[in-house]
Write an enzyme that holds these catalytic residues in place. Structure first.
Site, mmCIF file in Angstrom:
data_model
loop_
_atom_site.group_PDB
_atom_site.id
_atom_site.type_symbol
_atom_site.label_atom_id
_atom_site.label_comp_id
_atom_site.label_asym_id
_atom_site.label_seq_id
_atom_site.Cartn_x
_atom_site.Cartn_y
_atom_site.Cartn_z
ATOM 1 N N GLU A 51 0.828 -1.210 0.000
ATOM 2 C CA GLU A 51 0.000 0.000 0.000
ATOM 3 C C GLU A 51 0.863 1.261 0.000
ATOM 4 O O GLU A 51 0.571 2.241 -0.690
ATOM 5 C CB GLU A 51 -0.918 0.002 1.224
ATOM 6 C CG GLU A 51 -1.879 -1.183 1.283
ATOM 7 C CD GLU A 51 -1.314 -2.366 2.052
ATOM 8 O OE1 GLU A 51 -2.117 -3.102 2.651
ATOM 9 O OE2 GLU A 51 -0.069 -2.550 2.063
ATOM 10 N N TRP A 172 22.308 -36.598 -14.848
ATOM 11 C CA TRP A 172 21.411 -35.485 -15.147
ATOM 12 C C TRP A 172 20.273 -35.971 -16.032
ATOM 13 O O TRP A 172 20.500 -36.597 -17.061
ATOM 14 C CB TRP A 172 22.172 -34.368 -15.860
ATOM 15 C CG TRP A 172 23.117 -33.622 -14.974
ATOM 16 C CD1 TRP A 172 24.483 -33.666 -14.994
ATOM 17 C CD2 TRP A 172 22.771 -32.732 -13.916
ATOM 18 N NE1 TRP A 172 25.010 -32.868 -14.012
ATOM 19 C CE2 TRP A 172 23.988 -32.285 -13.336
ATOM 20 C CE3 TRP A 172 21.561 -32.283 -13.385
ATOM 21 C CZ2 TRP A 172 24.016 -31.401 -12.262
ATOM 22 C CZ3 TRP A 172 21.590 -31.400 -12.313
ATOM 23 C CH2 TRP A 172 22.808 -30.968 -11.769
ATOM 24 N N ASP A 202 26.831 -36.273 -5.229
ATOM 25 C CA ASP A 202 26.729 -35.229 -6.259
ATOM 26 C C ASP A 202 27.608 -34.023 -5.971
ATOM 27 O O ASP A 202 27.905 -33.242 -6.891
ATOM 28 C CB ASP A 202 25.277 -34.765 -6.386
ATOM 29 C CG ASP A 202 24.347 -35.857 -6.886
ATOM 30 O OD1 ASP A 202 24.855 -36.895 -7.351
ATOM 31 O OD2 ASP A 202 23.122 -35.670 -6.806
ATOM 32 N N LEU A 206 24.188 -26.132 -4.273
ATOM 33 C CA LEU A 206 22.854 -25.709 -3.832
ATOM 34 C C LEU A 206 22.712 -24.191 -3.831
ATOM 35 O O LEU A 206 22.019 -23.615 -2.992
ATOM 36 C CB LEU A 206 22.539 -26.270 -2.432
ATOM 37 C CG LEU A 206 22.549 -27.802 -2.298
ATOM 38 C CD1 LEU A 206 22.162 -28.205 -0.890
ATOM 39 C CD2 LEU A 206 21.626 -28.449 -3.321
ATOM 40 N N GLU A 291 15.099 -30.914 -2.266
ATOM 41 C CA GLU A 291 15.655 -31.435 -3.511
ATOM 42 C C GLU A 291 16.447 -32.712 -3.272
ATOM 43 O O GLU A 291 17.260 -33.107 -4.103
ATOM 44 C CB GLU A 291 16.564 -30.383 -4.172
ATOM 45 C CG GLU A 291 15.835 -29.293 -4.929
ATOM 46 C CD GLU A 291 16.749 -28.563 -5.897
ATOM 47 O OE1 GLU A 291 17.871 -29.033 -6.137
ATOM 48 O OE2 GLU A 291 16.336 -27.512 -6.415
ATOM 49 N N GLY A 293 17.538 -36.774 -2.321
ATOM 50 C CA GLY A 293 17.361 -38.022 -3.038
ATOM 51 C C GLY A 293 16.086 -38.722 -2.614
ATOM 52 O O GLY A 293 15.265 -38.180 -1.857
#
Length: 350
Positions: A51, A172, A202, A206, A291, A293
């Site tokens: 506002e 991937w 991996d 992140l 995210e 496994g």
């Protein structure tokens, strides 16, 4: 009342995604004779509300029209002093005669009080306009307020035959476009969570390198303390570049924390997920992206601790490997085609 102006509020509110949590994303437009003369959104936690920005956006030559205009807001204006003054007082001070509100604020310091105050001062108030759309925009905030827990989004990619990858190496599956989209989502959340296996196999950063803006807080479920035992092995999660929370059931060696300023090793006393979620909420993780496994994802699914699931289904075939999570949902997903990937959007309607 024109619903198109409220839709514009929702569009503006979404521009604040990833920047306002634990406050809600809110949009506002000021309308004079079916013409927008000012608009704004809540841009940053602790900053001016929608506002305030909408009124400040009015050109000097149109300032005299404010007191003859209608303000549309996607969420009830705030009623209390927080990091900013109450927006309801600003509306009254500007003598705006009509306010259209999509949704009542569930916060106990608001909860209809602003609506009543406006009416007590002779302001015409229309409420519950396009409430279903409004609820979708504010869904993380509403869960935070009511349950005091993070809003949880699950995300993974799977092959055409239902596998996430190989047990011991990185594969991937998604394409370059969907990978970039995933990084945009990272910008819109407070924290991103994975398990120890993902970190050790991996070695992910992140971070948000494929999109602009902040990177989320990194969170690792490291039940047996395996990540904490690998301080000198080049793990990106331990580069101390972003705030990182590593949860374990093993008491960490105090010496392991020496030299870290943004990496914190935390001990969970039980295996019950409520302890983890309570601590994450205290760490100001209002929106959590999982995210991890299959083990971590199945943990959240089995405990029904998710609000959305975003699943990329690809055209690649693996024939064997780690089986992707299975979800039982009552409502059909929304399906979007993204090049050679399909994005399945699930909502948990508990």
């Amino acid at each position: 009342m024109n619903p198109a102006f409220m839709q514009r509020c929702f569009d503006l509110a979404r521009l604040g995604n990833g920047h306002t949590s634990p406050n809600p994303s809110v949009g506002a437009v000021l309308v004079y004779q079916d013409r927008i003369i000012g608009e704004g959104w809540h841009r940053q936690y602790g900053g001016a509300h929608a506002e305030v920005n909408a009124i400040a956006n009015v050109l000097p030559e149109h300032k005299s029209l404010i007191a003859q205009s209608t303000i549309y807001v996607s969420l009830e204006p705030c009623h209390h002093f927080g990091k900013t003054p109450p927006c309801v007082d600003l509306i009254l001070r500007e003598r705006i005669p009509k306010v259209v509100i999509a949704q009542t604020d569930p916060h106990d310091k608001v909860a209809g009080q602003s609506i009543q105050k406006l009416r007590n001062h002779g302001v015409e108030v229309l409420e519950n306009i396009l409430t279903e759309d409004a609820t979708w925009v504010t869904r993380p905030f509403v869960k935070n307020i009511i349950l005091q827990k993070p809003y949880i989004i699950l995300k993974w990619a799977e092959s055409a035959d239902g596998f996430m990858g190989a047990p011991d190496k990185q594969i991937w599956l998604s394409n370059a476009f969907t990978k970039r989209l995933s990084h945009r989502w990272r910008n819109e959340v407070d924290g991103i969570l994975v398990g120890a296996n993902t970190v050790l196999i991996d070695n992910p950063g992140l971070d948000n390198r494929l999109w602009h803006g902040k990177s989320p807080v990194r969170i690792v479920l490291d039940g047996q303390g395996r990540v904490g035992a690998c301080l000198n092995q080049g793990l990106k999660i331990l580069d101390d570049s972003v705030k990182t929370l590593i949860y374990s059931h093993v008491q960490p060696n105090p010496k392991r924390q020496e030299g870290f300023h943004q990496t914190f090793f935390k001990t969970l006393s039980s295996h019950h997920p409520d302890e983890l979620l309570k601590d994450l909420f205290q760490e100001k993780i209002g929106i959590l992206l999982v995210e991890g496994g299959a083990t971590v994802l199945n943990f959240f699914i089995q405990h029904n601790l998710w609000d959305e699931a975003r699943v990329f289904k690809t055209n690649k075939w693996l024939q064997s490997g780690v089986v992707a999570p299975k979800m039982i949902v009552n409502n059909p997903p929304q399906i979007l085609q993204i090049l050679d990937n399909q994005l399945y959007l699930h909502q948990n309607q508990r």
